[in-house]
Design a protein around this motif. Structure first.
Motif, short mmCIF file in Angstrom:
data_model
loop_
_atom_site.label_atom_id
_atom_site.label_comp_id
_atom_site.label_asym_id
_atom_site.label_seq_id
_atom_site.Cartn_x
_atom_site.Cartn_y
_atom_site.Cartn_z
N LEU A 1 -1.66 -1.58 -5.27
CA LEU A 1 -2.84 -1.63 -4.33
C LEU A 1 -4.09 -2.02 -3.90
CD1 LEU A 1 -4.33 1.66 -2.96
CD2 LEU A 1 -5.91 0.90 -5.53
N PHE B 1 2.73 5.94 -7.62
CA PHE B 1 1.29 6.77 -8.29
C PHE B 1 2.70 8.11 -8.81
CE2 PHE B 1 -1.83 10.24 -8.56
CZ PHE B 1 -2.58 9.98 -9.65
N TYR B 2 3.06 8.51 -7.88
CA TYR B 2 3.74 10.25 -8.49
C TYR B 2 4.84 9.88 -9.30
CZ TYR B 2 0.56 12.41 -5.21
OH TYR B 2 -0.93 12.55 -4.34
N SER C 1 2.74 8.11 3.91
CA SER C 1 3.84 7.38 2.71
C SER C 1 3.60 8.89 1.80
CB SER C 1 3.35 6.20 2.74
OG SER C 1 2.37 6.33 1.31
N ILE C 2 2.95 9.20 1.63
CA ILE C 2 3.23 10.43 0.58
C ILE C 2 3.58 11.60 1.86
CG2 ILE C 2 1.30 12.23 -0.28
CD1 ILE C 2 -0.08 10.03 -1.18
N LEU D 1 0.78 -1.22 -0.08
CA LEU D 1 0.27 0.08 -0.25
C LEU D 1 1.04 1.10 0.15
CD1 LEU D 1 -2.95 0.53 0.14
CD2 LEU D 1 -2.82 0.53 2.19
N ALA D 2 1.85 1.11 0.40
CA ALA D 2 3.22 2.02 0.33
C ALA D 2 3.62 2.63 -1.00
CB ALA D 2 3.83 2.31 1.37
N PRO E 1 -1.14 5.47 2.81
CA PRO E 1 -0.84 6.04 1.86
C PRO E 1 -0.93 7.79 2.38
CG PRO E 1 -2.58 4.71 2.01
CD PRO E 1 -2.37 4.75 3.18
N ILE E 2 -1.41 8.14 3.57
CA ILE E 2 -1.43 9.56 3.73
C ILE E 2 0.07 9.63 4.66
CG2 ILE E 2 -2.08 11.07 5.63
CD1 ILE E 2 -4.55 9.89 5.08
N SER F 1 1.08 4.23 -3.11
CA SER F 1 0.65 5.43 -2.62
C SER F 1 2.30 6.25 -3.47
CB SER F 1 0.59 5.60 -1.59
OG SER F 1 1.87 5.66 -0.96
N PHE G 1 0.57 0.66 -10.09
CA PHE G 1 0.05 1.50 -9.07
C PHE G 1 -1.10 0.80 -8.76
CE2 PHE G 1 -3.83 4.61 -7.79
CZ PHE G 1 -3.64 4.31 -6.99
#
Length: 79
Positions: free
Chosen positions: A35, A22-23, A63-64, A15-16, A60-61, A19, A31
């Motif tokens: 996910l 994706f960038y 790790s981003i 999951l990390a 995700p919050i 996230s 991705f």
């Protein structure tokens, strides 16, 4: 370490990676793979339901946030 803890750990890692990928990678199939596999592994583990929900929301919050902090902190323009 039993099988359920490995499922939970690998799911959190996937999951990390989803996230961040994706960038960074910009391939949406990678991705999606990270996910789906991360969500499946977290849901398959025998953790409590509130811990599963909290993990799916917070990983995700965090790790981003850490990715962008490290990205800007280690850049040359940060000085």
């Amino acid at each position: 370490m039993n099988k359920n803890n490995i499922y939970y750990s690998l799911g959190t890692l996937s999951l990390a990676l989803a996230s961040i990928s994706f960038y960074v990678i910009l391939n949406y199939w990678i991705f999606g793979f990270f996910l789906i596999s991360g969500l499946f592994l977290i849901l398959k583990s025998n953790k409590k339901p509130w811990l599963k929900i909290l993990t799916i929301i917070l990983v995700p919050i965090i790790s981003i946030f850490l990715f962008f902090i490290i990205l800007f902190g280690l850049s040359d323009e940060a000085i």
